[in-house]
Design a protein around this motif. Structure first.
Motif, PDB file in Angstrom:
ATOM      1  N   LYS A  27      73.554  47.079   4.407  1.00  0.00           N
ATOM      2  CA  LYS A  27      72.882  48.378   4.494  1.00  0.00           C
ATOM      3  C   LYS A  27      72.014  48.676   3.271  1.00  0.00           C
ATOM      4  N   VAL A  67      69.994  47.486   6.834  1.00  0.00           N
ATOM      5  CA  VAL A  67      70.504  47.805   8.173  1.00  0.00           C
ATOM      6  C   VAL A  67      71.969  48.220   8.038  1.00  0.00           C
ATOM      7  N   LYS A  71      75.046  52.659  12.456  1.00  0.00           N
ATOM      8  CA  LYS A  71      73.802  53.403  12.592  1.00  0.00           C
ATOM      9  C   LYS A  71      72.737  52.555  13.276  1.00  0.00           C
ATOM     10  N   ASP A  72      72.444  51.394  12.693  1.00  0.00           N
ATOM     11  CA  ASP A  72      71.417  50.512  13.251  1.00  0.00           C
ATOM     12  C   ASP A  72      71.998  49.495  14.228  1.00  0.00           C
ATOM     13  N   PHE A  73      73.281  49.248  14.147  1.00  0.00           N
ATOM     14  CA  PHE A  73      73.935  48.303  15.058  1.00  0.00           C
ATOM     15  C   PHE A  73      75.428  48.589  15.045  1.00  0.00           C
ATOM     16  N   SER A  77      76.680  45.909  20.085  1.00  0.00           N
ATOM     17  CA  SER A  77      75.316  45.376  20.058  1.00  0.00           C
ATOM     18  C   SER A  77      75.287  43.968  19.474  1.00  0.00           C
TER      19      SER A  77
END
Length: 232
Positions: A27, A67, A71-73, A77
């Motif tokens: 992140k 990332v 949040k992003d994955f 996913s």
């Protein structure tokens, strides 16, 4: 791998050597975890750290920064994108509060966030008169970093005697040589402020840090109080 700190990078490296395809998600904008944003560059030179990370990438590890997990994955996913195994190595970037009155005043901040902001090149405001509460290696790093950034009067205040301080002996010596004052056997009683801004800390004498079983269980003499002025 979720997290590009020591655990994630080490696991990724050895899995890559076994011919697994490995991607590390981080992140922060840089890889390395607390090695990159916790240890100051004067203690762990970034060229050495970056060389180690490059060696890991050279064996086939892919590192994606900026990332955030959740949040992003997420796990679903990742699985839908074909990842058959997931290793969570998120590290321990948080700080604990003291539970002391007034610690929410402006000018009071935690050491981990301070070191991270400095490492990431963010603008950090350092006061001329700074008190660091704690006697471990992070406290030493905060004090020495503040001195390097221009703080003129830096004082470390901790519960322990100097012999009991958890910081390494050579780090304590380095701090003293850098002009950092160390006050032993006192703990914060309350933070003092004016107009929501810190003006100092009232400390109480710590008579004993550990109990008979060597467990952390500080005892205080609240009749012996000491006020120290501070800008942060």
């Amino acid at each position: 791998m979720v997290g590009a700190g020591p655990a994630g990078l080490t696991a990724a490296y050895y899995l890559a050597l076994k011919n697994h395809s490995v991607t590390v998600f981080e992140k922060l904008p840089v890889a390395g975890g607390m090695m990159a944003v916790g240890s100051p560059s004067y203690r762990l030179p970034r060229n050495i750290l970056n060389a180690e990370i490059s060696a890991i990438e050279e064996v086939g590890v892919k590192i994606k920064t900026g990332v955030a997990f959740g949040k992003d994955f997420n796990i679903e996913s990742l699985r839908s994108n074909g990842y058959s195994a997931i290793f969570l190595s998120t590290g321990l970037h948080g700080s604990r509060t003291l539970g002391v009155a007034g610690e929410n005043l402006s000018g009071v901040f935690d050491g981990v966030s301070f070191l991270r902001d400095v490492a990431l090149g963010k603008k950090v405001s350092v006061a001329n008169k700074l008190i660091v509460v704690g006697g471990g290696n992070v406290a030493i790093d905060v004090a020495l970093t503040a001195r390097r950034l221009g703080s003129k009067a830096v004082t470390i205040v901790c519960l322990e005697t100097q012999a009991e301080m958890p910081a390494r002996e050579f780090e304590i010596k380095e701090a003293l040589e850098a002009g950092v004052e160390i006050v032993n056997c006192f703990g914060p009683h309350r933070f003092l402020g004016k107009n929501s801004k810190i003006t100092g800390i009232q400390f109480k004498r710590c008579t004993c840090v550990f109990d008979d079983q060597c467990n952390f269980n500080p005892q205080y003499d609240e009749n012996e109080l000491n006020i120290m002025e501070a800008e942060s």
